[in-house]
Structure formats: structure tokens, C-alpha cells
Write a protein that holds these residues in place. Structure first.
Motif, mmCIF file in Angstrom:
data_model
loop_
_atom_site.group_PDB
_atom_site.id
_atom_site.type_symbol
_atom_site.label_atom_id
_atom_site.label_comp_id
_atom_site.label_asym_id
_atom_site.label_seq_id
_atom_site.Cartn_x
_atom_site.Cartn_y
_atom_site.Cartn_z
ATOM 1 N N THR A 16 0.822 -1.209 0.000
ATOM 2 C CA THR A 16 0.000 0.000 0.000
ATOM 3 C C THR A 16 0.859 1.264 0.000
ATOM 4 N N GLY A 17 2.154 1.090 -0.207
ATOM 5 C CA GLY A 17 3.040 2.239 -0.345
ATOM 6 C C GLY A 17 3.482 2.873 0.958
ATOM 7 N N ASN A 18 3.299 2.175 2.070
ATOM 8 C CA ASN A 18 3.721 2.707 3.364
ATOM 9 C C ASN A 18 5.099 2.137 3.698
ATOM 10 N N GLY A 19 6.101 2.672 3.023
ATOM 11 C CA GLY A 19 7.469 2.177 3.171
ATOM 12 C C GLY A 19 8.002 2.290 4.586
ATOM 13 N N ALA A 20 7.678 3.366 5.280
ATOM 14 C CA ALA A 20 8.182 3.545 6.643
ATOM 15 C C ALA A 20 7.635 2.459 7.564
ATOM 16 N N LYS A 21 6.348 2.194 7.459
ATOM 17 C CA LYS A 21 5.740 1.147 8.293
ATOM 18 C C LYS A 21 6.312 -0.214 7.922
ATOM 19 N N ASN A 22 6.495 -0.463 6.631
ATOM 20 C CA ASN A 22 7.072 -1.737 6.197
ATOM 21 C C ASN A 22 8.469 -1.914 6.777
ATOM 22 N N ARG A 23 9.305 -0.894 6.667
ATOM 23 C CA ARG A 23 10.674 -0.985 7.189
ATOM 24 C C ARG A 23 10.676 -1.226 8.695
ATOM 25 N N GLN A 24 9.785 -0.541 9.424
ATOM 26 C CA GLN A 24 9.700 -0.721 10.877
ATOM 27 C C GLN A 24 9.319 -2.163 11.203
ATOM 28 N N LEU A 25 8.286 -2.683 10.547
ATOM 29 C CA LEU A 25 7.829 -4.041 10.846
ATOM 30 C C LEU A 25 8.854 -5.091 10.431
ATOM 31 N N VAL A 26 9.483 -4.895 9.292
ATOM 32 C CA VAL A 26 10.507 -5.846 8.842
ATOM 33 C C VAL A 26 11.683 -5.848 9.817
ATOM 34 N N ALA A 27 12.072 -4.678 10.315
ATOM 35 C CA ALA A 27 13.163 -4.618 11.306
ATOM 36 C C ALA A 27 12.773 -5.391 12.562
ATOM 37 N N GLU A 28 11.536 -5.269 12.990
ATOM 38 C CA GLU A 28 11.073 -6.019 14.161
ATOM 39 C C GLU A 28 11.088 -7.522 13.875
ATOM 40 N N LEU A 29 10.684 -7.903 12.671
ATOM 41 C CA LEU A 29 10.677 -9.320 12.307
ATOM 42 C C LEU A 29 12.096 -9.881 12.288
ATOM 43 N N ARG A 30 13.034 -9.105 11.779
ATOM 44 C CA ARG A 30 14.423 -9.565 11.714
ATOM 45 C C ARG A 30 15.035 -9.741 13.093
ATOM 46 N N SER A 31 14.590 -8.909 14.056
ATOM 47 C CA SER A 31 15.155 -9.017 15.397
ATOM 48 C C SER A 31 14.583 -10.218 16.145
ATOM 49 N N GLY A 32 13.517 -10.775 15.644
ATOM 50 C CA GLY A 32 12.925 -11.972 16.246
ATOM 51 C C GLY A 32 13.152 -13.158 15.327
ATOM 52 N N ASP A 33 12.167 -14.020 15.247
ATOM 53 C CA ASP A 33 12.298 -15.186 14.369
ATOM 54 C C ASP A 33 11.285 -15.132 13.230
ATOM 55 N N GLY A 34 10.916 -13.918 12.810
ATOM 56 C CA GLY A 34 9.882 -13.752 11.797
ATOM 57 C C GLY A 34 10.360 -13.681 10.369
ATOM 58 N N GLY A 35 11.666 -13.766 10.149
ATOM 59 C CA GLY A 35 12.196 -13.622 8.801
ATOM 60 C C GLY A 35 11.749 -14.701 7.841
ATOM 61 N N ALA A 36 11.731 -15.938 8.284
ATOM 62 C CA ALA A 36 11.361 -17.048 7.399
ATOM 63 C C ALA A 36 9.908 -16.946 6.971
ATOM 64 N N GLY A 37 9.037 -16.589 7.896
ATOM 65 C CA GLY A 37 7.626 -16.456 7.557
ATOM 66 C C GLY A 37 7.378 -15.318 6.589
ATOM 67 N N TYR A 38 8.053 -14.197 6.814
ATOM 68 C CA TYR A 38 7.894 -13.050 5.908
ATOM 69 C C TYR A 38 8.422 -13.393 4.521
ATOM 70 N N SER A 39 9.549 -14.067 4.474
ATOM 71 C CA SER A 39 10.119 -14.478 3.190
ATOM 72 C C SER A 39 9.162 -15.412 2.447
ATOM 73 N N ALA A 40 8.586 -16.372 3.149
ATOM 74 C CA ALA A 40 7.627 -17.286 2.528
ATOM 75 C C ALA A 40 6.405 -16.523 2.036
ATOM 76 N N LEU A 41 5.961 -15.546 2.797
ATOM 77 C CA LEU A 41 4.813 -14.735 2.407
ATOM 78 C C LEU A 41 5.114 -13.923 1.151
ATOM 79 N N VAL A 42 6.279 -13.305 1.103
ATOM 80 C CA VAL A 42 6.679 -12.532 -0.081
ATOM 81 C C VAL A 42 6.786 -13.452 -1.294
ATOM 82 N N ASN A 43 7.387 -14.619 -1.116
ATOM 83 C CA ASN A 43 7.522 -15.553 -2.239
ATOM 84 C C ASN A 43 6.161 -16.008 -2.745
ATOM 85 N N ALA A 44 5.242 -16.298 -1.836
ATOM 86 C CA ALA A 44 3.899 -16.711 -2.237
ATOM 87 C C ALA A 44 3.188 -15.571 -2.963
ATOM 88 N N ALA A 45 3.325 -14.360 -2.454
ATOM 89 C CA ALA A 45 2.690 -13.200 -3.081
ATOM 90 C C ALA A 45 3.279 -12.950 -4.471
#
Length: 147
Positions: A16-45
Motif C-alpha cells: 500500500t506504499g507505506n514504506g516507513a511502516k514496512n521498514r519498521q515491521l521488517v526490522a522487528e521481524l528480523r530481530s525476532g524469528d519472523g524472517g522465514a515467515g515473511y520471506s515465505a509470504l513474499v515468495n507466495a505473493a
């Protein structure tokens, strides 16, 4: 581990073009264990968006034209989207072309820019974007089922 609401929110922000929110959430995901799920979601999309746009009736010329169009949309996109990589990532979805020689960072960057363009071109309304995200979330959950 299934895809989380935060991972979906991060992709929603990107699409939806909200780059700042995306960067914030991705940074939070990277600091936890959310990277694999986000990657799978992006690949599926990416898979779903490419399939919707090109289907089985694509031609090499239509893929080249599309990537050229995407790159012409801004200087940043032109700089970040290598045309050969963009074309190969699309062909990987459509015909299984190998991209094993493309480093993961380049692949992810190009995929995100092309995915954002593909979704923007769909001109989804709120409900349609929600349906798209629900579908790709199920796809990503399936990909992650054994992890």
C-alpha cells in the motif's frame, strides 16, 4: 510455524506504499524469528502476482516489456531492479528457470519492487487486497508447514 499477523501487516504496508511502516515491521521481524515467515509470504505473493499478470500465455517479449515498464516508473526502481534478474524471477515462476546464481539479497530486492508494481497494476480495492493477502498467507503457511 504459520505466518503471523505482523508478517502480513509488513507486506500490506509495502503493497500500500507505506514504506516507513514496512521498514519498521521488517526490522522487528528480523530481530525476532519472523524472517522465514515473511520471506515465505513474499515468495507466495510474488508467485500469485506473477501468475495473475502473466498466466500461461506469457511471451519472453511481454516479460521484457513489463520489466522495462516497471523500471521506467522511478529512478530508484531503475537503479534497484536489474532487468535480467527481474525477467528471470518471473520466468522462474512461469517456467521454472533457475536463479540459483542470483544472490539472495539481489533476488529479494528485485522481487519486492516487482511485486509492488504487479500489485499496484491490479488496482485492488481494500477488500480485494485483503483477499489477495489471505490467499498468499495460506500459500505461505503451506510452504512453512514442515518448518
Amino acid at each position: 510455524m504459520p505466518v503471523t499477523d505482523k508478517q502480513v501487516a509488513a507486506l500490506h504496508a509495502l503493497l500500500t506504499g507505506n514504506g516507513a511502516k514496512n521498514r519498521q515491521l521488517v526490522a522487528e521481524l528480523r530481530s525476532g524469528d519472523g524472517g522465514a515467515g515473511y520471506s515465505a509470504l513474499v515468495n507466495a505473493a510474488f508467485f500469485e502476482a506473477v501468475d495473475r499478470r502473466f498466466g500461461k500465455a506469457s511471451t519472453p517479449a511481454s516479460i521484457i516489456e513489463y520489466i522495462s515498464d516497471v523500471r521506467s516508473r522511478s529512478d530508484e526502481i531503475a537503479e534497484k531492479v536489474d532487468p535480467g534478474v527481474g525477467e528471470r524471477l518471473i520466468r522462474k515462476v512461469l517456467v521454472g528457470e533457475s536463479t540459483d546464481d542470483v544472490d539472495s539479497r539481489t533476488s529479494a530486492t528485485v522481487k519486492l519492487f516487482v511485486l509492488a508494481a504487479l500489485v499496484a497494476d491490479e488496482n485492488f480495492g481494500v477488500a480485494e487486497l485483503d483477499q489477495f493477502l489471505a490467499k498468499v498467507r495460506k500459500m505461505a503457511d503451506y510452504l512453512l508447514r514442515d518448518e
